[in-house]
Design a protein around this motif. Structure first.
Motif, PDB file in Angstrom:
ATOM      1  N   MET A  55       0.824  -1.198   0.000  1.00  0.00           N
ATOM      2  CA  MET A  55       0.000   0.000   0.000  1.00  0.00           C
ATOM      3  C   MET A  55       0.864   1.255   0.000  1.00  0.00           C
ATOM      4  O   MET A  55       0.563   2.231  -0.685  1.00  0.00           O
ATOM      5  CB  MET A  55      -0.932  -0.014   1.222  1.00  0.00           C
ATOM      6  N   ALA A  56       1.953   1.207   0.750  1.00  0.00           N
ATOM      7  CA  ALA A  56       2.869   2.349   0.838  1.00  0.00           C
ATOM      8  C   ALA A  56       3.456   2.674  -0.540  1.00  0.00           C
ATOM      9  O   ALA A  56       3.587   3.840  -0.907  1.00  0.00           O
ATOM     10  CB  ALA A  56       3.982   2.053   1.845  1.00  0.00           C
ATOM     11  N   ASP A  57       3.763   1.617  -1.300  1.00  0.00           N
ATOM     12  CA  ASP A  57       4.282   1.811  -2.662  1.00  0.00           C
ATOM     13  C   ASP A  57       3.231   2.451  -3.557  1.00  0.00           C
ATOM     14  O   ASP A  57       3.506   3.412  -4.279  1.00  0.00           O
ATOM     15  CB  ASP A  57       4.710   0.468  -3.275  1.00  0.00           C
ATOM     16  N   VAL A  58       2.025   1.907  -3.498  1.00  0.00           N
ATOM     17  CA  VAL A  58       0.934   2.394  -4.343  1.00  0.00           C
ATOM     18  C   VAL A  58       0.564   3.838  -4.006  1.00  0.00           C
ATOM     19  O   VAL A  58       0.424   4.684  -4.891  1.00  0.00           O
ATOM     20  CB  VAL A  58      -0.314   1.493  -4.208  1.00  0.00           C
ATOM     21  N   LEU A  59       0.422   4.116  -2.716  1.00  0.00           N
ATOM     22  CA  LEU A  59      -0.059   5.436  -2.285  1.00  0.00           C
ATOM     23  C   LEU A  59       1.068   6.425  -2.017  1.00  0.00           C
ATOM     24  O   LEU A  59       0.829   7.581  -1.678  1.00  0.00           O
ATOM     25  CB  LEU A  59      -0.934   5.287  -1.031  1.00  0.00           C
ATOM     26  N   GLU A  60       2.309   5.955  -2.156  1.00  0.00           N
ATOM     27  CA  GLU A  60       3.497   6.787  -1.936  1.00  0.00           C
ATOM     28  C   GLU A  60       3.454   7.497  -0.586  1.00  0.00           C
ATOM     29  O   GLU A  60       3.559   8.724  -0.495  1.00  0.00           O
ATOM     30  CB  GLU A  60       3.637   7.793  -3.088  1.00  0.00           C
ATOM     31  N   THR A  61       3.277   6.682   0.452  1.00  0.00           N
ATOM     32  CA  THR A  61       3.280   7.202   1.811  1.00  0.00           C
ATOM     33  C   THR A  61       3.921   6.156   2.720  1.00  0.00           C
ATOM     34  O   THR A  61       4.197   5.044   2.278  1.00  0.00           O
ATOM     35  CB  THR A  61       1.837   7.559   2.256  1.00  0.00           C
ATOM     36  N   SER A  62       4.162   6.515   3.969  1.00  0.00           N
ATOM     37  CA  SER A  62       4.844   5.580   4.866  1.00  0.00           C
ATOM     38  C   SER A  62       3.880   4.541   5.435  1.00  0.00           C
ATOM     39  O   SER A  62       2.673   4.775   5.520  1.00  0.00           O
ATOM     40  CB  SER A  62       5.495   6.341   6.019  1.00  0.00           C
ATOM     41  N   GLU A  63       4.435   3.384   5.832  1.00  0.00           N
ATOM     42  CA  GLU A  63       3.622   2.333   6.439  1.00  0.00           C
ATOM     43  C   GLU A  63       2.991   2.830   7.740  1.00  0.00           C
ATOM     44  O   GLU A  63       1.857   2.502   8.052  1.00  0.00           O
ATOM     45  CB  GLU A  63       4.463   1.083   6.700  1.00  0.00           C
ATOM     46  N   GLY A  64       3.755   3.637   8.486  1.00  0.00           N
ATOM     47  CA  GLY A  64       3.248   4.190   9.746  1.00  0.00           C
ATOM     48  C   GLY A  64       1.992   5.028   9.540  1.00  0.00           C
ATOM     49  O   GLY A  64       1.018   4.902  10.276  1.00  0.00           O
ATOM     50  N   ALA A  65       2.035   5.873   8.505  1.00  0.00           N
ATOM     51  CA  ALA A  65       0.891   6.721   8.186  1.00  0.00           C
ATOM     52  C   ALA A  65      -0.317   5.879   7.788  1.00  0.00           C
ATOM     53  O   ALA A  65      -1.449   6.176   8.163  1.00  0.00           O
ATOM     54  CB  ALA A  65       1.250   7.693   7.062  1.00  0.00           C
ATOM     55  N   LEU A  66      -0.060   4.803   7.055  1.00  0.00           N
ATOM     56  CA  LEU A  66      -1.132   3.912   6.619  1.00  0.00           C
ATOM     57  C   LEU A  66      -1.775   3.190   7.796  1.00  0.00           C
ATOM     58  O   LEU A  66      -2.990   3.072   7.878  1.00  0.00           O
ATOM     59  CB  LEU A  66      -0.600   2.895   5.607  1.00  0.00           C
ATOM     60  N   LYS A  67      -0.930   2.706   8.713  1.00  0.00           N
ATOM     61  CA  LYS A  67      -1.448   2.026   9.902  1.00  0.00           C
ATOM     62  C   LYS A  67      -2.314   2.967  10.725  1.00  0.00           C
ATOM     63  O   LYS A  67      -3.375   2.583  11.215  1.00  0.00           O
ATOM     64  CB  LYS A  67      -0.305   1.468  10.751  1.00  0.00           C
ATOM     65  N   ALA A  68      -1.866   4.201  10.844  1.00  0.00           N
ATOM     66  CA  ALA A  68      -2.634   5.205  11.579  1.00  0.00           C
ATOM     67  C   ALA A  68      -3.972   5.472  10.889  1.00  0.00           C
ATOM     68  O   ALA A  68      -5.018   5.522  11.548  1.00  0.00           O
ATOM     69  CB  ALA A  68      -1.823   6.499  11.705  1.00  0.00           C
ATOM     70  N   SER A  69      -3.938   5.606   9.575  1.00  0.00           N
ATOM     71  CA  SER A  69      -5.165   5.837   8.802  1.00  0.00           C
ATOM     72  C   SER A  69      -6.134   4.671   8.947  1.00  0.00           C
ATOM     73  O   SER A  69      -7.330   4.869   9.136  1.00  0.00           O
ATOM     74  CB  SER A  69      -4.849   6.024   7.313  1.00  0.00           C
ATOM     75  N   TYR A  70      -5.594   3.455   8.865  1.00  0.00           N
ATOM     76  CA  TYR A  70      -6.446   2.266   8.974  1.00  0.00           C
ATOM     77  C   TYR A  70      -7.076   2.184  10.363  1.00  0.00           C
ATOM     78  O   TYR A  70      -8.255   1.892  10.504  1.00  0.00           O
ATOM     79  CB  TYR A  70      -5.647   0.996   8.668  1.00  0.00           C
ATOM     80  N   HIS A  71      -6.270   2.471  11.367  1.00  0.00           N
ATOM     81  CA  HIS A  71      -6.752   2.444  12.746  1.00  0.00           C
ATOM     82  C   HIS A  71      -7.891   3.450  12.934  1.00  0.00           C
ATOM     83  O   HIS A  71      -8.928   3.119  13.513  1.00  0.00           O
ATOM     84  CB  HIS A  71      -5.600   2.734  13.710  1.00  0.00           C
ATOM     85  N   LEU A  72      -7.680   4.661  12.455  1.00  0.00           N
ATOM     86  CA  LEU A  72      -8.714   5.705  12.526  1.00  0.00           C
ATOM     87  C   LEU A  72      -9.974   5.282  11.780  1.00  0.00           C
ATOM     88  O   LEU A  72     -11.088   5.451  12.273  1.00  0.00           O
ATOM     89  CB  LEU A  72      -8.194   7.007  11.918  1.00  0.00           C
TER      90      LEU A  72
END
Length: 84
Positions: A55-72
């Motif tokens: 997902m980080a590759d596709v969305l060009e963002t960090s894994e940490g940011a993605l985990k936070a987004s998913y959690h929210l």
């Protein structure tokens, strides 16, 4: 009787499917209330079971940011689904 039994089983399964559809519908509505990015992340993770790294590759963002987004996203969806 056999016929009565199969009728009961059919009723049960159709109820289960209806319930499943209702939940799916409510889940879709809950997802629609999320900001665009959280929607994306939730869909990728929940429905496509994508790894954060991919997902980080596709969305060009960090894994940490993605985990936070998913959690929210999951928190918001839970809140939406549990309200009446």
């Amino acid at each position: 009787s056999q016929e009565m039994q199969s009728k009961a089983v059919n009723n049960l399964t159709s109820d289960v499917y209806f319930e499943g559809d209702a939940i799916q519908l409510k889940l879709q509505k809950a997802i629609a209330t999320l900001p665009q990015k959280q929607q994306l992340v939730f869909n990728m993770k929940y429905f496509e079971d994508m790894k954060y790294k991919d997902m980080a590759d596709v969305l060009e963002t960090s894994e940490g940011a993605l985990k936070a987004s998913y959690h929210l996203a999951t928190k918001k969806i839970e809140a939406y689904l549990t309200q009446d």
